[in-house]
Scaffold this active site. Sequence first.
Site, PDB file in Angstrom:
ATOM      1  CE  LYS A 124       4.959   0.479  -3.033  1.00  0.00           C
ATOM      2  NZ  LYS A 124       5.871   1.150  -3.706  1.00  0.00           N
ATOM      3  CG  ASP A 178      -2.588   1.777  -2.552  1.00  0.00           C
ATOM      4  OD1 ASP A 178      -1.181   2.032  -2.710  1.00  0.00           O
ATOM      5  OD2 ASP A 178      -2.914   2.368  -1.486  1.00  0.00           O
ATOM      6  CE  LYS A 236       4.841   8.268  -4.263  1.00  0.00           C
ATOM      7  NZ  LYS A 236       4.255   6.879  -4.399  1.00  0.00           N
ATOM      8  CE  LYS A 262      -3.364   2.444   3.033  1.00  0.00           C
ATOM      9  NZ  LYS A 262      -2.475   3.676   3.191  1.00  0.00           N
TER      10      LYS A 262
END
Length: 292
Positions: free
Chosen positions: A19, A131, A45, A14
């Site tokens: 992570k 996610d 990102k 998530k």
Amino acid sequence: MSSKKLKQIAIYGKGGIGKSTTTSNISAALAVAGYKVMQVGCDPKSDSTNTLRGGTYIPTVLDTLREGKTIKAADIVFEGFGGVYCVEAGGPAPGVGCAGRGIISAVQQLKSLKVFEDLDLDYVIYDVLGDVVCGGFAVPIREGIAEHVFTVSSADFMAIYAANNLFTGIKKYSTSRGALLGGVIANSINAPYAKHIIDDFVARTSTQVMEYIPRSVVVTKSELQGKTTIEAFPDSPQAQVYKNLAAKIAAHEKSTVPSPLEIQDLRDWAAQWADNLVALEIGEVRDSGQSI
């Protein structure tokens, strides 16, 4: 040409769970141990490899493709700490297209340029947003690009919810040679109850915990320097945790199909744990002689 077998791994989790921090420290630890490693950031990102590169961003595969020129490996592959090769898949322009497209494009480019063979890699580690497991984000699983999948999760419900969704995706694609689950990397595990929650979840879903990673200010200090903990504080207890995890991943050979919980079963399980924690808290207050 080398006859060694390339091991491809996908690490999901998530957003905000740690992570990329975990993945970069695994890559750095494997490199320090003498392996040739590539980390492919698969989050739009494009910040997966920052701490491997001194806090700097690198051009993404999608941005480079948009320039319309013929791509060479040197345009999308950059060297970081310990010789780790860094790639960022990138994402579409805001509000346009599928966020998972960068993963597809990155894999296609790396294959067409024969990067894995030319660099004679031991490991390729895909850092994937977990996610949702759909579209491009499912590529490492669905296409069997990765052999082993690991997920980073804390004991928080939404992190476990995301992990359970990932298990459902792995189970779905397992019948068509999709990647299988290696285990859970339990992150931010300091309180005993957090370990118990994770242990119970993995037992109910037929998987295992690869390592328990405590929350540590050492990680924050490292990232403020633009470095992994392995580079910034190599002799710290936190670095040793990451080295232990990397060694376990290096030794891991057999992944399996998980048994995800149905949504209602997951919610019932969470509610039961909420009751357990309330009871535990009341018991601790009584034992201390405090008023409730």
